[in-house]
Design a protein around this motif. Structure first.
Motif, PDB file in Angstrom:
ATOM      1  N   ILE A   5       0.837  -1.189   0.000  1.00 51.73           N
ATOM      2  CA  ILE A   5       0.000   0.000   0.000  1.00 51.73           C
ATOM      3  C   ILE A   5       0.876   1.245   0.000  1.00 51.73           C
ATOM      4  CG2 ILE A   5      -1.679   1.316   1.325  1.00 51.73           C
ATOM      5  CD1 ILE A   5      -2.875  -1.324   2.235  1.00 51.73           C
ATOM      6  N   ALA A   6       0.526   2.191  -0.868  1.00 50.38           N
ATOM      7  CA  ALA A   6       1.250   3.449  -0.977  1.00 50.38           C
ATOM      8  C   ALA A   6       0.232   4.564  -1.218  1.00 50.38           C
ATOM      9  CB  ALA A   6       2.242   3.385  -2.132  1.00 50.38           C
ATOM     10  N   THR A   7       0.661   5.801  -1.019  1.00 52.99           N
ATOM     11  CA  THR A   7      -0.179   6.960  -1.281  1.00 52.99           C
ATOM     12  C   THR A   7       0.256   7.604  -2.586  1.00 52.99           C
ATOM     13  OG1 THR A   7      -0.438   7.341   1.088  1.00 52.99           O
ATOM     14  CG2 THR A   7      -0.952   9.171  -0.362  1.00 52.99           C
ATOM     15  N   VAL A   8      -0.738   7.996  -3.385  1.00 57.55           N
ATOM     16  CA  VAL A   8      -0.458   8.668  -4.655  1.00 57.55           C
ATOM     17  C   VAL A   8      -1.307   9.936  -4.741  1.00 57.55           C
ATOM     18  CG1 VAL A   8       0.104   6.507  -5.806  1.00 57.55           C
ATOM     19  CG2 VAL A   8      -2.194   7.414  -6.010  1.00 57.55           C
ATOM     20  N   VAL A  21       1.791  11.430  -8.899  1.00 58.85           N
ATOM     21  CA  VAL A  21       3.014  11.674  -8.146  1.00 58.85           C
ATOM     22  C   VAL A  21       3.022  10.654  -7.014  1.00 58.85           C
ATOM     23  CG1 VAL A  21       4.277  13.327  -6.727  1.00 58.85           C
ATOM     24  CG2 VAL A  21       3.009  14.120  -8.729  1.00 58.85           C
ATOM     25  N   THR A  22       4.114   9.904  -6.897  1.00 59.94           N
ATOM     26  CA  THR A  22       4.236   8.862  -5.879  1.00 59.94           C
ATOM     27  C   THR A  22       5.633   8.940  -5.273  1.00 59.94           C
ATOM     28  OG1 THR A  22       5.232   7.085  -7.189  1.00 59.94           O
ATOM     29  CG2 THR A  22       2.858   7.392  -7.427  1.00 59.94           C
ATOM     30  N   ASP A  23       5.923   8.069  -4.337  1.00 54.91           N
ATOM     31  CA  ASP A  23       7.276   8.001  -3.784  1.00 54.91           C
ATOM     32  C   ASP A  23       8.289   7.604  -4.856  1.00 54.91           C
ATOM     33  OD1 ASP A  23       6.395   8.726  -1.278  1.00 54.91           O
ATOM     34  OD2 ASP A  23       6.311   6.677  -0.522  1.00 54.91           O
ATOM     35  N   LEU A  24       7.835   6.908  -5.869  1.00 57.85           N
ATOM     36  CA  LEU A  24       8.715   6.467  -6.959  1.00 57.85           C
ATOM     37  C   LEU A  24       8.700   7.410  -8.153  1.00 57.85           C
ATOM     38  CD1 LEU A  24       7.752   2.678  -7.039  1.00 57.85           C
ATOM     39  CD2 LEU A  24       9.708   3.736  -5.895  1.00 57.85           C
ATOM     40  N   THR A  58      -1.236  -1.653  -5.015  1.00 59.45           N
ATOM     41  CA  THR A  58      -0.036  -2.073  -5.732  1.00 59.45           C
ATOM     42  C   THR A  58       0.602  -0.862  -6.403  1.00 59.45           C
ATOM     43  OG1 THR A  58      -1.046  -4.200  -6.218  1.00 59.45           O
ATOM     44  CG2 THR A  58       0.873  -3.604  -7.515  1.00 59.45           C
ATOM     45  N   LEU A  59       1.882  -0.664  -6.164  1.00 54.42           N
ATOM     46  CA  LEU A  59       2.641   0.391  -6.830  1.00 54.42           C
ATOM     47  C   LEU A  59       3.966  -0.186  -7.292  1.00 54.42           C
ATOM     48  CD1 LEU A  59       3.118   3.357  -7.641  1.00 54.42           C
ATOM     49  CD2 LEU A  59       4.091   3.693  -5.357  1.00 54.42           C
ATOM     50  N   THR A  60       4.218  -0.067  -8.584  1.00 53.04           N
ATOM     51  CA  THR A  60       5.500  -0.471  -9.143  1.00 53.04           C
ATOM     52  C   THR A  60       6.051   0.691  -9.952  1.00 53.04           C
ATOM     53  OG1 THR A  60       4.595  -1.353 -11.209  1.00 53.04           O
ATOM     54  CG2 THR A  60       4.708  -2.874  -9.324  1.00 53.04           C
ATOM     55  N   VAL A  61       7.186   0.524 -10.541  1.00 52.60           N
ATOM     56  CA  VAL A  61       7.785   1.571 -11.359  1.00 52.60           C
ATOM     57  C   VAL A  61       6.923   1.874 -12.584  1.00 52.60           C
ATOM     58  CG1 VAL A  61       9.815   2.185 -12.735  1.00 52.60           C
ATOM     59  CG2 VAL A  61      10.106   1.030 -10.554  1.00 52.60           C
ATOM     60  N   THR A  62       6.177   0.880 -13.063  1.00 46.34           N
ATOM     61  CA  THR A  62       5.415   1.046 -14.300  1.00 46.34           C
ATOM     62  C   THR A  62       3.898   1.080 -14.138  1.00 46.34           C
ATOM     63  OG1 THR A  62       5.447  -1.342 -14.662  1.00 46.34           O
ATOM     64  CG2 THR A  62       7.219  -0.049 -15.686  1.00 46.34           C
ATOM     65  N   ALA A  64       0.206   1.350 -11.184  1.00 44.77           N
ATOM     66  CA  ALA A  64      -0.436   1.444  -9.870  1.00 44.77           C
ATOM     67  C   ALA A  64      -1.848   0.894 -10.033  1.00 44.77           C
ATOM     68  CB  ALA A  64      -0.475   2.886  -9.397  1.00 44.77           C
ATOM     69  N   ASP A  65      -2.351   0.233  -8.981  1.00 43.43           N
ATOM     70  CA  ASP A  65      -3.679  -0.366  -9.057  1.00 43.43           C
ATOM     71  C   ASP A  65      -4.237  -0.540  -7.650  1.00 43.43           C
ATOM     72  OD1 ASP A  65      -5.898  -1.361 -10.388  1.00 43.43           O
ATOM     73  OD2 ASP A  65      -5.113  -3.389 -10.522  1.00 43.43           O
ATOM     74  N   GLY A  66      -5.552  -0.682  -7.575  1.00 42.79           N
ATOM     75  CA  GLY A  66      -6.211  -0.861  -6.283  1.00 42.79           C
ATOM     76  C   GLY A  66      -6.398   0.470  -5.577  1.00 42.79           C
ATOM     77  N   PHE A  67      -6.989   1.443  -6.273  1.00 44.59           N
ATOM     78  CA  PHE A  67      -7.137   2.803  -5.764  1.00 44.59           C
ATOM     79  C   PHE A  67      -8.268   2.925  -4.750  1.00 44.59           C
ATOM     80  CE2 PHE A  67      -4.915   3.254  -9.713  1.00 44.59           C
ATOM     81  CZ  PHE A  67      -4.077   4.341  -9.534  1.00 44.59           C
ATOM     82  N   THR A  68      -7.998   3.670  -3.668  1.00 45.12           N
ATOM     83  CA  THR A  68      -8.998   4.025  -2.669  1.00 45.12           C
ATOM     84  C   THR A  68      -8.824   5.510  -2.359  1.00 45.12           C
ATOM     85  OG1 THR A  68      -8.888   1.821  -1.670  1.00 45.12           O
ATOM     86  CG2 THR A  68      -9.870   3.573  -0.342  1.00 45.12           C
ATOM     87  N   LEU A  69      -9.900   6.272  -2.444  1.00 43.10           N
ATOM     88  CA  LEU A  69      -9.852   7.704  -2.198  1.00 43.10           C
ATOM     89  C   LEU A  69      -9.591   7.987  -0.732  1.00 43.10           C
ATOM     90  CD1 LEU A  69     -10.299  10.637  -3.203  1.00 43.10           C
ATOM     91  CD2 LEU A  69     -12.735  10.273  -2.783  1.00 43.10           C
TER      92      LEU A  69
END
Length: 75
Positions: A5-8, A21-24, A58-62, A64-69
């Motif tokens: 899980i990550a924040t975007v 914009v993400t940590d990556l 899910t967040l990868t270099v290419t 992102a998926d599984g978005f929650t507001l």
């Protein structure tokens, strides 16, 4: 950050894509994903995505998926 899980932040939508914009991915090199995917997963219209923050499962270099507001003003 992969498979966690990550924040975007949605910087802008352009055409069919949302720039994240993400940590990556800094503002200077945002991640592009289909805006319709975010809209479908969160129930928001595409034109309301810019300026919003989400968590993603899910967040990868290419991708992102599984978005929650985050901070849903509708609640």
């Amino acid at each position: 950050m992969t498979e966690q899980i990550a924040t975007v932040y949605v910087l802008i939508t352009a055409g069919d894509e949302a720039e994240l914009v993400t940590d990556l991915h800094p503002k200077s090199a945002p991640l592009r994903v289909p805006a319709a995917r975010i809209a479908e997963q969160t129930g928001l219209p595409v034109n309301e995505l810019p300026g919003r923050r989400f968590t993603v499962a899910t967040l990868t270099v290419t991708d992102a998926d599984g978005f929650t507001l985050l901070d849903d003003p509708r609640l």
